[in-house]
Write a protein that holds these residues in place. Structure first.
Motif, PDB file in Angstrom:
ATOM      1  N   ARG A  13       0.518  51.803  63.554  1.00 11.55           N
ATOM      2  CA  ARG A  13       1.394  50.987  63.982  1.00 11.55           C
ATOM      3  C   ARG A  13       0.894  50.191  65.221  1.00 11.55           C
ATOM      4  O   ARG A  13       0.499  49.183  65.234  1.00 11.55           O
ATOM      5  CB  ARG A  13       2.689  51.625  64.345  1.00 11.55           C
ATOM      6  N   GLU A  17       2.298  46.541  64.164  1.00 11.87           N
ATOM      7  CA  GLU A  17       3.243  46.823  63.434  1.00 11.87           C
ATOM      8  C   GLU A  17       4.615  45.724  63.487  1.00 11.87           C
ATOM      9  O   GLU A  17       4.998  45.385  62.369  1.00 11.87           O
ATOM     10  CB  GLU A  17       3.949  48.231  63.583  1.00 11.87           C
ATOM     11  N   SER A  18       4.879  45.080  64.414  1.00 12.09           N
ATOM     12  CA  SER A  18       5.883  44.062  64.489  1.00 12.09           C
ATOM     13  C   SER A  18       5.238  42.896  63.689  1.00 12.09           C
ATOM     14  O   SER A  18       6.037  42.125  63.115  1.00 12.09           O
ATOM     15  CB  SER A  18       6.127  43.661  65.790  1.00 12.09           C
ATOM     16  N   ARG A  20       3.198  43.092  60.968  1.00  7.78           N
ATOM     17  CA  ARG A  20       3.457  43.545  59.608  1.00  7.78           C
ATOM     18  C   ARG A  20       4.941  43.243  59.181  1.00  7.78           C
ATOM     19  O   ARG A  20       5.365  42.664  58.141  1.00  7.78           O
ATOM     20  CB  ARG A  20       3.076  44.913  59.431  1.00  7.78           C
ATOM     21  N   TRP A  21       5.921  43.781  60.206  1.00 14.16           N
ATOM     22  CA  TRP A  21       7.314  43.572  59.879  1.00 14.16           C
ATOM     23  C   TRP A  21       7.681  42.242  59.563  1.00 14.16           C
ATOM     24  O   TRP A  21       8.388  41.558  58.764  1.00 14.16           O
ATOM     25  CB  TRP A  21       8.177  44.064  61.029  1.00 14.16           C
ATOM     26  N   GLU A  32      -5.384  44.071  54.923  1.00 14.76           N
ATOM     27  CA  GLU A  32      -5.738  44.439  56.134  1.00 14.76           C
ATOM     28  C   GLU A  32      -6.958  45.025  56.179  1.00 14.76           C
ATOM     29  O   GLU A  32      -7.611  45.576  55.176  1.00 14.76           O
ATOM     30  CB  GLU A  32      -4.742  45.796  56.246  1.00 14.76           C
ATOM     31  N   GLU A 158      13.133  47.059  63.918  1.00 17.77           N
ATOM     32  CA  GLU A 158      12.012  47.959  63.923  1.00 17.77           C
ATOM     33  C   GLU A 158      12.178  48.858  65.082  1.00 17.77           C
ATOM     34  O   GLU A 158      11.871  50.173  65.258  1.00 17.77           O
ATOM     35  CB  GLU A 158      10.956  47.018  64.328  1.00 17.77           C
ATOM     36  N   LYS A 199       3.210  48.706  53.060  1.00 17.44           N
ATOM     37  CA  LYS A 199       2.331  48.771  54.061  1.00 17.44           C
ATOM     38  C   LYS A 199       2.939  49.005  55.476  1.00 17.44           C
ATOM     39  O   LYS A 199       2.190  49.071  56.407  1.00 17.44           O
ATOM     40  CB  LYS A 199       1.774  47.252  54.228  1.00 17.44           C
ATOM     41  N   ARG A 200       3.973  49.740  55.579  1.00 19.27           N
ATOM     42  CA  ARG A 200       4.692  50.173  56.987  1.00 19.27           C
ATOM     43  C   ARG A 200       3.769  51.346  57.080  1.00 19.27           C
ATOM     44  O   ARG A 200       3.642  52.194  56.425  1.00 19.27           O
ATOM     45  CB  ARG A 200       6.181  50.537  56.433  1.00 19.27           C
ATOM     46  N   LYS A 201       3.522  51.428  58.421  1.00 19.01           N
ATOM     47  CA  LYS A 201       2.622  52.671  58.790  1.00 19.01           C
ATOM     48  C   LYS A 201       3.688  53.796  59.340  1.00 19.01           C
ATOM     49  O   LYS A 201       4.797  53.696  59.953  1.00 19.01           O
ATOM     50  CB  LYS A 201       1.589  52.424  60.143  1.00 19.01           C
ATOM     51  N   TYR A 208      -4.553  58.333  63.606  1.00 19.37           N
ATOM     52  CA  TYR A 208      -4.644  57.211  64.292  1.00 19.37           C
ATOM     53  C   TYR A 208      -4.987  56.990  65.572  1.00 19.37           C
ATOM     54  O   TYR A 208      -5.962  56.304  65.908  1.00 19.37           O
ATOM     55  CB  TYR A 208      -3.087  56.568  64.462  1.00 19.37           C
TER      56      TYR A 208
END
Length: 223
Positions: A13, A17-18, A20-21, A32, A158, A199-201, A208
């Motif tokens: 993330r 991540e934001s 990706r969202w 990616e 999120e 693709k959400r982590k 990680y």
């Protein structure tokens, strides 16, 4: 990958991540490149791709963008998720900045030796400083600003999902925020993103944290 948006980050993330969202809500496909070795990072540096020697980095529209807020603002502007005028945008930015402050506290937990006091601080601030703001503004409106979906709405979803992972039931005292969350998850693109295999982590773990420490040559836990 020619012509497609490409994200350069770790397989987790973090600050990506934001992004990706927001790309998901804009229905933009992306590839990616996951950083797993220090050599990959040094290659990006030597190529001049990282202006401030930092990731996330996003290739889009022939540019190599860095700095999370700049990337989010570009995507929001490009895909009409940043309000109708300058007054909408400043409200959206204020909400987004507040949400990012809260999410960054959560992002640092995997690198924190003693998480208990950090968790207590996050929970307190979420309930006393951040969630009341959104509970109040969502008393009537469907969305935060201008009656229209924006990047701030995406970040609020999120953030609330991240909070519930750490503090189940934290939204019990914030029914407007909980109702908003339910509405947002009905958006088809978001519904797909929340399904397994997207693709959400997942929540960060050692798989990680270890590459992050190795890529940036960090040998001690972060303070």
């Amino acid at each position: 990958m020619s012509g497609k948006v490409v994200l350069y980050y770790f397989n987790g993330r973090g600050k990506m991540e934001s992004i990706r969202w927001l790309l998901t809500v804009a229905e933009v496909e992306f590839d990616e490149v996951f950083l797993t070795t220090r050599d990959q990072y040094l290659k990006l540096l030597s190529d001049g791709a990282l202006m401030f020697q930092q990731v996330p980095m996003v290739e889009i529209d022939g540019m190599k963008l860095i700095q999370t807020k700049a990337i989010l603002n570009y995507i929001a502007e490009k895909y009409n998720l940043h309000g109708k005028d300058i007054k909408d945008r400043v409200m959206i930015n204020m909400y987004s900045e507040g949400l990012m402050d809260l999410m960054e506290m959560i992002m640092m937990l995997p690198f924190t030796p003693d998480v208990k006091p950090k968790l207590e601080n996050i929970q307190t601030k979420a309930k006393e400083r951040y969630l009341p703001v959104f509970e109040k503004v969502l008393t009537g409106p469907i969305y935060l600003v201008g009656g229209k979906l924006s990047c701030a709405d995406v970040q609020l979803l999120e953030c609330t999902l991240m909070l519930e992972e750490k503090f189940p039931g934290i939204l019990a005292g914030f029914p407007n925020v909980k109702s908003f969350q339910g509405r947002m998850t009905q958006i088809p693109a978001i519904g797909r993103f929340l399904q397994p295999g997207s693709k959400r982590k997942p929540q960060p773990d050692d798989h990680y944290v270890k590459p992050v420490m190795e890529v940036f040559n960090i040998t001690l836990p972060l303070p």
